[in-house]
Scaffold this active site. Structure first.
Site, PDB file in Angstrom:
ATOM      1  N   ASP A 148      -6.981  78.927  43.814  1.00 37.72           N
ATOM      2  CA  ASP A 148      -6.498  78.122  44.598  1.00 37.72           C
ATOM      3  C   ASP A 148      -6.597  78.442  45.935  1.00 37.72           C
ATOM      4  O   ASP A 148      -6.073  79.450  46.403  1.00 37.72           O
ATOM      5  CB  ASP A 148      -4.918  77.688  44.074  1.00 37.72           C
ATOM      6  CG  ASP A 148      -4.396  76.402  44.734  1.00 37.72           C
ATOM      7  OD1 ASP A 148      -5.091  75.575  45.057  1.00 37.72           O
ATOM      8  OD2 ASP A 148      -3.188  76.064  44.871  1.00 37.72           O
TER       9      ASP A 148
ATOM     10  N   LEU B 204     -26.436  85.851  25.524  1.00 39.97           N
ATOM     11  CA  LEU B 204     -26.784  87.154  25.058  1.00 39.97           C
ATOM     12  C   LEU B 204     -25.640  87.270  23.683  1.00 39.97           C
ATOM     13  O   LEU B 204     -24.694  86.695  23.667  1.00 39.97           O
ATOM     14  CB  LEU B 204     -26.338  88.226  25.965  1.00 39.97           C
ATOM     15  CG  LEU B 204     -27.184  88.477  27.416  1.00 39.97           C
ATOM     16  CD1 LEU B 204     -26.615  89.184  28.118  1.00 39.97           C
ATOM     17  CD2 LEU B 204     -28.285  89.179  26.699  1.00 39.97           C
TER      18      LEU B 204
ATOM     19  N   HIS C  21     -15.093  76.396  50.014  1.00 42.07           N
ATOM     20  CA  HIS C  21     -15.660  76.431  48.605  1.00 42.07           C
ATOM     21  C   HIS C  21     -16.775  77.715  48.844  1.00 42.07           C
ATOM     22  O   HIS C  21     -16.660  78.419  47.710  1.00 42.07           O
ATOM     23  CB  HIS C  21     -15.861  75.024  48.155  1.00 42.07           C
ATOM     24  CG  HIS C  21     -15.007  74.230  47.990  1.00 42.07           C
ATOM     25  ND1 HIS C  21     -13.854  74.495  46.949  1.00 42.07           N
ATOM     26  CD2 HIS C  21     -14.835  73.032  48.271  1.00 42.07           C
ATOM     27  CE1 HIS C  21     -13.021  73.433  47.209  1.00 42.07           C
ATOM     28  NE2 HIS C  21     -13.490  72.493  47.815  1.00 42.07           N
TER      29      HIS C  21
END
Length: 242
Positions: A21, A128, A38
């Site tokens: 946040d 994987l 962001h």
């Protein structure tokens, strides 16, 4: 499902979840565009993934975009969509080198075919059987919705006599949930708010929760290591008297 459940010994830390946040507030405080916040947040994820590999953590689950985040401004959402594509393109080669398995979960439909195809390829490219770390990314995810959808699946299986209602338990519920990890040991939330925001409500039943004042873009490897060190001092009783 993800890695096997972590053992319940005091100090055992295998599965970590992070509510990242503060990207927007960080961008505003630095007079930047929200998308730049962001972008900085994605860079921090990269650092924390590297440290998780170093610390032999089994799974890291990050809250990238909640089901409620669709209510944000369209410009911000479009920027996030563009960033998802860029982040996958930029980071998958490095994840492969680090032997990190990438999983996305949540309601992906509204992100569009371009992102869904990108996600599908990234998951195949990083698949994987014995990864150094599983990185689980929640997109369009909500904890309540996941519980409701899992309950509906269970009800249908009972109705179709695929399962006896008496046999329903936590393990079966976990197997049918969207979330690719069973139990979370530690939840870290940055940004100062002290709430869970509808994240992994079933999986964090006995998780330790650490609320960090720093905004996510300011969160560092050192901060992360400090959280891990604090966890070592926690007495995990799981309802028992010790």
């Amino acid at each position: 499902m993800g890695q096997p459940k972590s053992d319940n010994n005091q100090g055992s830390l295998k599965n970590i979840a992070i509510i990242m946040d503060g990207n927007g507030r960080w961008a505003k405080s630095n007079k930047l565009q929200i998308t730049q916040g962001h972008e900085k947040g994605v860079a921090v994820v990269k650092d924390i993934v590297e440290e998780c590999v170093t610390q032999n953590i089994d799974t890291l689950t990050v809250y990238a975009f909640s089901s409620e985040n669709w209510a944000r401004p369209k410009k911000e959402i479009n920027g996030i969509k563009t960033l998802i594509i860029k982040a996958i393109s930029d980071q998958v080669p490095e994840l492969i080198d680090q032997r990190v398995k990438l999983n996305f979960f949540g309601d992906l439909e509204d992100f569009g075919s371009k992102i869904i195809d990108k996600i599908s390829k990234a998951q195949k490219d990083t698949f994987l059987t014995s990864p150094s770390l599983e990185l689980n990314v929640a997109l369009g995810y909500g904890g309540r919705s996941d519980i409701i959808q899992t309950s509906k699946i269970l009800a249908k299986k009972v109705q179709d006599k695929e399962i006896n209602i008496k046999d329903i338990n936590e393990d079966i519920f976990s197997q049918l949930s969207l979330v690719p990890v069973d139990n979370i040991d530690l939840v870290i939330r940055t940004g100062g708010d002290k709430r869970l925001s509808n994240f992994l409500l079933f999986q964090i039943a006995y998780a330790e929760i650490m609320f960090i004042e720093k905004l996510w873009p300011d969160f560092t490897k050192e901060d992360f290591i400090s959280c891990l060190e604090s966890f070592k001092n926690v007495e995990r009783r799981f309802g028992k008297r010790i």
